[in-house]
Write an enzyme that holds these catalytic residues in place. Sequence first.
Site, mmCIF file in Angstrom:
data_model
loop_
_atom_site.group_PDB
_atom_site.id
_atom_site.type_symbol
_atom_site.label_atom_id
_atom_site.label_comp_id
_atom_site.label_asym_id
_atom_site.label_seq_id
_atom_site.Cartn_x
_atom_site.Cartn_y
_atom_site.Cartn_z
ATOM 1 N N HIS A 206 0.270 2.113 -2.425
ATOM 2 C CA HIS A 206 1.517 2.848 -2.228
ATOM 3 C C HIS A 206 2.063 3.349 -3.563
ATOM 4 O O HIS A 206 1.924 2.689 -4.595
ATOM 5 C CB HIS A 206 2.556 1.955 -1.550
ATOM 6 C CG HIS A 206 2.188 1.602 -0.141
ATOM 7 N ND1 HIS A 206 2.448 2.425 0.916
ATOM 8 C CD2 HIS A 206 1.557 0.520 0.366
ATOM 9 C CE1 HIS A 206 2.010 1.866 2.031
ATOM 10 N NE2 HIS A 206 1.445 0.701 1.715
ATOM 11 N N HIS B 295 -0.594 1.827 9.358
ATOM 12 C CA HIS B 295 -0.581 0.376 9.180
ATOM 13 C C HIS B 295 -0.463 -0.303 10.547
ATOM 14 O O HIS B 295 0.243 0.177 11.427
ATOM 15 C CB HIS B 295 0.630 -0.062 8.358
ATOM 16 C CG HIS B 295 0.562 0.276 6.903
ATOM 17 N ND1 HIS B 295 0.235 1.513 6.435
ATOM 18 C CD2 HIS B 295 0.810 -0.488 5.800
ATOM 19 C CE1 HIS B 295 0.283 1.510 5.106
ATOM 20 N NE2 HIS B 295 0.631 0.310 4.695
ATOM 21 N N ASP C 286 -2.461 -2.568 -2.250
ATOM 22 C CA ASP C 286 -1.212 -2.386 -1.520
ATOM 23 C C ASP C 286 -0.045 -2.062 -2.457
ATOM 24 O O ASP C 286 0.253 -0.904 -2.708
ATOM 25 C CB ASP C 286 -0.928 -3.607 -0.660
ATOM 26 C CG ASP C 286 -0.028 -3.296 0.542
ATOM 27 O OD1 ASP C 286 0.502 -2.165 0.610
ATOM 28 O OD2 ASP C 286 0.147 -4.166 1.406
ATOM 29 N N ASP C 287 0.616 -3.083 -2.997
ATOM 30 C CA ASP C 287 1.786 -2.902 -3.866
ATOM 31 C C ASP C 287 1.693 -3.835 -5.072
ATOM 32 O O ASP C 287 2.364 -4.867 -5.118
ATOM 33 C CB ASP C 287 3.077 -3.189 -3.090
ATOM 34 C CG ASP C 287 3.337 -2.192 -1.992
ATOM 35 O OD1 ASP C 287 3.525 -1.004 -2.300
ATOM 36 O OD2 ASP C 287 3.363 -2.595 -0.810
ATOM 37 N N HIS D 243 -5.872 1.921 -0.267
ATOM 38 C CA HIS D 243 -4.586 1.380 0.199
ATOM 39 C C HIS D 243 -3.717 1.030 -1.007
ATOM 40 O O HIS D 243 -3.706 -0.108 -1.482
ATOM 41 C CB HIS D 243 -4.799 0.148 1.081
ATOM 42 C CG HIS D 243 -3.586 -0.210 1.896
ATOM 43 N ND1 HIS D 243 -3.575 -0.187 3.277
ATOM 44 C CD2 HIS D 243 -2.339 -0.582 1.533
ATOM 45 C CE1 HIS D 243 -2.384 -0.533 3.712
ATOM 46 N NE2 HIS D 243 -1.609 -0.790 2.666
ATOM 47 N N GLU E 246 -0.690 -6.679 10.304
ATOM 48 C CA GLU E 246 -0.433 -7.622 9.219
ATOM 49 C C GLU E 246 0.759 -8.492 9.592
ATOM 50 O O GLU E 246 0.640 -9.704 9.739
ATOM 51 C CB GLU E 246 -0.184 -6.925 7.890
ATOM 52 C CG GLU E 246 -0.018 -7.964 6.754
ATOM 53 C CD GLU E 246 0.259 -7.353 5.398
ATOM 54 O OE1 GLU E 246 -0.231 -7.898 4.387
ATOM 55 O OE2 GLU E 246 0.997 -6.359 5.333
#
Length: 350
Positions: A25, A210, A291-292, A23, A213
């Site tokens: 991006h 996704h 994630d980011d 996961h 969340e």
Amino acid sequence: MAAGATLQRMPRPVDTLPKAHLHLHFTGSMRVETVRELAAKHGIRLPEALTSGWPPRLSARDERGWFRFQRLYDAARACVRDEADLRRIVREAARDDAAEGSRWLELQVDPTSYAPFVGGITPALEIVLDEAAAASREEQTSVAVVVAASRIRHPLDARTLARLAVQYAGEGAGSVVGFGLSNDERRGDTAEFAAAFRIARHAGLALVPHAGELLGPAAVEATLDAIEPDRLGHGVRAVEEPRVLDRVAESGIALEVCPGSNVALGVYATADQVPLRTLVEHGIPVALGADDPLLFGSRLAAQYDAARALGFDDDELAELARGSLRASRAPAEVRDAALAEVDAWLDAPA
């Protein structure tokens, strides 16, 4: 050592624990130094939150908070303007993951965002795949790609991306191995994207949308109904409804849990509230992800540190790493070699 003294075992370093990263991006994977250099290269002024105010203070519990997060993400994405930029991001993601023990990376990208600068969505994806293949040969981790559609665009755009992803589907590094759906999960109707996922399913791609969340268990259940995913990005809020939590466990799908994202976006106030223990105790496979990192300020190893802070010992961290590898689309030889390395990590002196 004095008589009667007890030798205290030090925990094993999580950055040497072999693992998969499922996961991450594309734009969000950037080092903050990289986005600053790309901004200077292209004469773009960055928001203060990506310069002296980094990492930014974020919360996406409401529309205003999500708008700020998206504005910063868009500002970073606007700095990616040519082939060299695309290649640099892939290469640095591979190097950063390798430095933290990742043996297999599935990098999520929407080529639509970069198409205007390189001649279309097909060249954009081909550049990313070509660099993923090169990095896999030359770095210490293997890189594959997940093509991701955006919830804020029309479902027909998602079908176009699914057809593109199918053209480059494969089983190894430098291939498309999955199809996802990202962006604000409060936008769009998940069921309307089901046709795109059917296209991806027929080609054998992993379905990795996704859900769960920003929205709660109802969004998780709607995604299970509409898409029948192989993995779910996040999914942590399934714990709020025991029936949905049981359904996730019975489905056998893995959850890509990103503690740093959960806290940074205000889903949970502190890391000790992330329900990782609950998910694991329900027998749900978990793959930790960053994630980011560009916006959340933490990379892959930090997610394992967060698990350790929740009370996970080395044996349990090793099982999380195994879960990430088993949930991945890594070729059998890559997966099996990494699983053996996990056992060796545990066998080594702490």
